[in-house]
Motif scaffolding. Structure first.
Motif, PDB file in Angstrom:
ATOM      1  N   HIS A   2      -2.923  -0.343   8.842  1.00 51.30           N
ATOM      2  CA  HIS A   2      -2.428  -0.447   7.470  1.00 51.30           C
ATOM      3  C   HIS A   2      -0.933  -0.151   7.517  1.00 51.30           C
ATOM      4  CE1 HIS A   2      -1.640   1.921   3.584  1.00 51.30           C
ATOM      5  NE2 HIS A   2      -1.503   0.640   3.303  1.00 51.30           N
ATOM      6  N   ILE A   3      -0.159  -1.092   7.031  1.00 48.48           N
ATOM      7  CA  ILE A   3       1.294  -0.921   7.001  1.00 48.48           C
ATOM      8  C   ILE A   3       1.762  -1.066   5.565  1.00 48.48           C
ATOM      9  CG2 ILE A   3       3.503  -1.930   7.711  1.00 48.48           C
ATOM     10  CD1 ILE A   3       2.234  -2.624  10.360  1.00 48.48           C
ATOM     11  N   GLN A   4       2.610  -0.146   5.151  1.00 43.83           N
ATOM     12  CA  GLN A   4       3.180  -0.217   3.816  1.00 43.83           C
ATOM     13  C   GLN A   4       4.659  -0.553   3.950  1.00 43.83           C
ATOM     14  OE1 GLN A   4       3.632   3.344   1.141  1.00 43.83           O
ATOM     15  NE2 GLN A   4       1.919   2.299   0.125  1.00 43.83           N
ATOM     16  N   LEU A   5       5.061  -1.628   3.280  1.00 44.60           N
ATOM     17  CA  LEU A   5       6.444  -2.094   3.326  1.00 44.60           C
ATOM     18  C   LEU A   5       7.117  -1.842   1.988  1.00 44.60           C
ATOM     19  CD1 LEU A   5       5.823  -5.617   4.915  1.00 44.60           C
ATOM     20  CD2 LEU A   5       6.572  -3.552   6.094  1.00 44.60           C
ATOM     21  N   LYS A   6       8.417  -1.614   2.059  1.00 45.08           N
ATOM     22  CA  LYS A   6       9.222  -1.516   0.850  1.00 45.08           C
ATOM     23  C   LYS A   6      10.137  -2.724   0.822  1.00 45.08           C
ATOM     24  CE  LYS A   6      12.220   1.370  -1.806  1.00 45.08           C
ATOM     25  NZ  LYS A   6      12.122   2.616  -2.466  1.00 45.08           N
ATOM     26  N   ASP A   7      10.142  -3.434  -0.292  1.00 43.63           N
ATOM     27  CA  ASP A   7      10.985  -4.611  -0.468  1.00 43.63           C
ATOM     28  C   ASP A   7      12.332  -4.159  -1.007  1.00 43.63           C
ATOM     29  OD1 ASP A   7      12.247  -6.988  -1.120  1.00 43.63           O
ATOM     30  OD2 ASP A   7      10.576  -7.781  -2.289  1.00 43.63           O
ATOM     31  N   GLU A   8      13.352  -4.333  -0.186  1.00 39.81           N
ATOM     32  CA  GLU A   8      14.708  -3.950  -0.584  1.00 39.81           C
ATOM     33  C   GLU A   8      15.566  -5.207  -0.687  1.00 39.81           C
ATOM     34  OE1 GLU A   8      15.503  -1.143   2.556  1.00 39.81           O
ATOM     35  OE2 GLU A   8      14.620   0.494   1.397  1.00 39.81           O
ATOM     36  N   GLY A   9      15.139  -6.118  -1.584  1.00 38.63           N
ATOM     37  CA  GLY A   9      15.884  -7.352  -1.779  1.00 38.63           C
ATOM     38  C   GLY A   9      15.758  -8.300  -0.596  1.00 38.63           C
ATOM     39  N   ASN A  10      14.534  -8.687  -0.277  1.00 35.50           N
ATOM     40  CA  ASN A  10      14.216  -9.566   0.858  1.00 35.50           C
ATOM     41  C   ASN A  10      14.532  -8.960   2.211  1.00 35.50           C
ATOM     42  OD1 ASN A  10      12.991 -11.565  -0.623  1.00 35.50           O
ATOM     43  ND2 ASN A  10      14.896 -12.656  -0.961  1.00 35.50           N
ATOM     44  N   ARG A  11      14.742  -7.678   2.250  1.00 36.98           N
ATOM     45  CA  ARG A  11      14.835  -6.925   3.494  1.00 36.98           C
ATOM     46  C   ARG A  11      13.735  -5.884   3.400  1.00 36.98           C
ATOM     47  NH1 ARG A  11      17.353  -2.145   4.568  1.00 36.98           N
ATOM     48  NH2 ARG A  11      17.503  -1.723   6.793  1.00 36.98           N
ATOM     49  N   TYR A  12      12.858  -5.862   4.365  1.00 39.99           N
ATOM     50  CA  TYR A  12      11.690  -4.996   4.302  1.00 39.99           C
ATOM     51  C   TYR A  12      11.812  -3.851   5.294  1.00 39.99           C
ATOM     52  CZ  TYR A  12       9.843  -8.904   1.698  1.00 39.99           C
ATOM     53  OH  TYR A  12       9.676  -9.896   0.768  1.00 39.99           O
ATOM     54  N   THR A  13      11.366  -2.684   4.859  1.00 41.60           N
ATOM     55  CA  THR A  13      11.305  -1.534   5.756  1.00 41.60           C
ATOM     56  C   THR A  13       9.879  -0.975   5.725  1.00 41.60           C
ATOM     57  OG1 THR A  13      12.035  -0.050   3.991  1.00 41.60           O
ATOM     58  CG2 THR A  13      13.731  -0.889   5.480  1.00 41.60           C
ATOM     59  N   VAL A  14       9.467  -0.414   6.841  1.00 42.29           N
ATOM     60  CA  VAL A  14       8.144   0.192   6.931  1.00 42.29           C
ATOM     61  C   VAL A  14       8.247   1.625   6.426  1.00 42.29           C
ATOM     62  CG1 VAL A  14       6.299   0.898   8.511  1.00 42.29           C
ATOM     63  CG2 VAL A  14       7.510  -1.266   8.890  1.00 42.29           C
ATOM     64  N   VAL A  15       7.450   1.944   5.421  1.00 41.35           N
ATOM     65  CA  VAL A  15       7.439   3.310   4.891  1.00 41.35           C
ATOM     66  C   VAL A  15       6.178   4.057   5.291  1.00 41.35           C
ATOM     67  CG1 VAL A  15       9.034   2.874   2.989  1.00 41.35           C
ATOM     68  CG2 VAL A  15       6.588   2.522   2.629  1.00 41.35           C
ATOM     69  N   LYS A  16       5.164   3.324   5.790  1.00 35.67           N
ATOM     70  CA  LYS A  16       3.929   3.970   6.235  1.00 35.67           C
ATOM     71  C   LYS A  16       3.258   3.081   7.260  1.00 35.67           C
ATOM     72  CE  LYS A  16      -0.301   5.972   4.307  1.00 35.67           C
ATOM     73  NZ  LYS A  16      -1.050   6.158   3.048  1.00 35.67           N
ATOM     74  N   TYR A  17       2.756   3.714   8.322  1.00 30.15           N
ATOM     75  CA  TYR A  17       1.992   3.004   9.348  1.00 30.15           C
ATOM     76  C   TYR A  17       0.812   3.889   9.708  1.00 30.15           C
ATOM     77  CZ  TYR A  17       0.668   0.811  13.736  1.00 30.15           C
ATOM     78  OH  TYR A  17      -0.045   0.180  14.736  1.00 30.15           O
ATOM     79  N   GLU A  18      -0.392   3.340   9.607  1.00 32.90           N
ATOM     80  CA  GLU A  18      -1.552   4.150   9.982  1.00 32.90           C
ATOM     81  C   GLU A  18      -2.611   3.310  10.682  1.00 32.90           C
ATOM     82  OE1 GLU A  18      -3.619   6.076   6.701  1.00 32.90           O
ATOM     83  OE2 GLU A  18      -3.264   4.360   5.419  1.00 32.90           O
ATOM     84  N   GLU A  19      -3.277   3.972  11.608  1.00 30.86           N
ATOM     85  CA  GLU A  19      -4.373   3.394  12.375  1.00 30.86           C
ATOM     86  C   GLU A  19      -5.589   4.278  12.159  1.00 30.86           C
ATOM     87  OE1 GLU A  19      -2.899   3.687  16.377  1.00 30.86           O
ATOM     88  OE2 GLU A  19      -1.552   1.976  16.131  1.00 30.86           O
ATOM     89  N   PRO A  20      -6.775   3.708  12.290  1.00 28.43           N
ATOM     90  CA  PRO A  20      -7.967   4.555  12.150  1.00 28.43           C
ATOM     91  C   PRO A  20      -8.124   5.502  13.335  1.00 28.43           C
ATOM     92  CG  PRO A  20      -8.587   2.305  12.745  1.00 28.43           C
ATOM     93  CD  PRO A  20      -7.100   2.311  12.521  1.00 28.43           C
ATOM     94  N   ASP A  21      -8.856   6.575  13.116  1.00 28.80           N
ATOM     95  CA  ASP A  21      -9.155   7.530  14.177  1.00 28.80           C
ATOM     96  C   ASP A  21      -9.994   6.875  15.260  1.00 28.80           C
ATOM     97  OD1 ASP A  21      -7.927   9.454  12.583  1.00 28.80           O
ATOM     98  OD2 ASP A  21      -9.825  10.208  11.775  1.00 28.80           O
ATOM     99  N   ASP A  22      -9.989   7.486  16.431  1.00 33.93           N
ATOM    100  CA  ASP A  22     -10.901   7.088  17.502  1.00 33.93           C
ATOM    101  C   ASP A  22     -12.206   7.852  17.356  1.00 33.93           C
ATOM    102  OD1 ASP A  22      -9.086   5.389  18.747  1.00 33.93           O
ATOM    103  OD2 ASP A  22      -8.293   6.948  20.058  1.00 33.93           O
ATOM    104  N   GLY A  23     -13.210   7.393  18.065  1.00 29.38           N
ATOM    105  CA  GLY A  23     -14.452   8.151  18.176  1.00 29.38           C
ATOM    106  C   GLY A  23     -15.327   8.120  16.951  1.00 29.38           C
ATOM    107  N   SER A  24     -15.995   9.250  16.720  1.00 30.37           N
ATOM    108  CA  SER A  24     -17.038   9.322  15.692  1.00 30.37           C
ATOM    109  C   SER A  24     -16.498   9.167  14.270  1.00 30.37           C
ATOM    110  CB  SER A  24     -17.821  10.626  15.821  1.00 30.37           C
ATOM    111  OG  SER A  24     -16.970  11.722  15.591  1.00 30.37           O
ATOM    112  N   THR A  25     -15.210   9.413  14.041  1.00 28.97           N
ATOM    113  CA  THR A  25     -14.652   9.281  12.688  1.00 28.97           C
ATOM    114  C   THR A  25     -13.938   7.937  12.487  1.00 28.97           C
ATOM    115  OG1 THR A  25     -12.618  10.417  13.352  1.00 28.97           O
ATOM    116  CG2 THR A  25     -14.387  11.778  12.401  1.00 28.97           C
TER     117      THR A  25
END
Length: 165
Positions: free
Chosen positions: A100-123
């Motif tokens: 899951h990546i969250q981008l911020k639109d800064e006038g057709n220039r995008y920056t990543v404000v959040k990057y997340e991956e799921p946990d490994d294993g049982s969770t």
């Protein structure tokens, strides 16, 4: 009575699907600029986690987007791999997983404000379900184990790089 051929329709369906690959279902269409920002962020996130390689590549499949509060949430499956010129197209490092990546639109220039991956294993499943909308989490879970069918896209990138080198 005239018989109708279903062949043109059967040919058009995969073509239309191929044209839409990479374009998200959701609030926001994923532009080439957004795609580049996403790929760069994934490579930068993964590069320090793996053995150093000559070149790293990333391809992804977008499940959907959600726009709101000045940000764009992008739900995707990513395939990341690292290669050495000396070993050709033998994978030296890699990972494939939903993200899951969250981008911020800064006038057709995008920056990543959040990057997340799921946990490994049982969770793993529960963390994926907390990151993704339920419908998209189910799609991502189905794609796990097959790298979301991204192998051919990766091979094209790697072979283009090898031909340059």
């Amino acid at each position: 009575m005239r018989k109708r051929s279903w062949l043109p329709a059967l040919v058009m369906i995969p073509l239309l699907a191929a044209c839409n690959q990479g374009i998200a279902n959701g609030d926001k269409e994923v532009t080439p600029e957004m795609d580049n920002v996403i790929s760069t962020a994934i490579v930068e996130h993964n590069e320090p986690k793996f053995e150093k390689t000559d070149e790293q590549f990333e391809v992804h499949k977008i499940y959907g987007t959600k726009e709101g509060n000045g940000t764009i949430d992008v739900y995707l499956y990513t395939l990341y791999e690292g290669y050495h010129l000396a070993t050709g197209d033998d994978i030296q490092a890699g990972a494939s997983l939903p993200a899951h990546i969250q981008l911020k639109d800064e006038g057709n220039r995008y920056t990543v404000v959040k990057y997340e991956e799921p946990d490994d294993g049982s969770t793993h499943q529960s963390s994926l379900e907390s990151m993704f909308p339920k419908k998209l989490a189910k799609k991502a879970m189905k794609d796990e184990g097959s790298a979301a069918g991204l192998d051919q896209d990766m091979k094209k990138k790697v072979h283009a790089w090898l031909e340059e080198g």
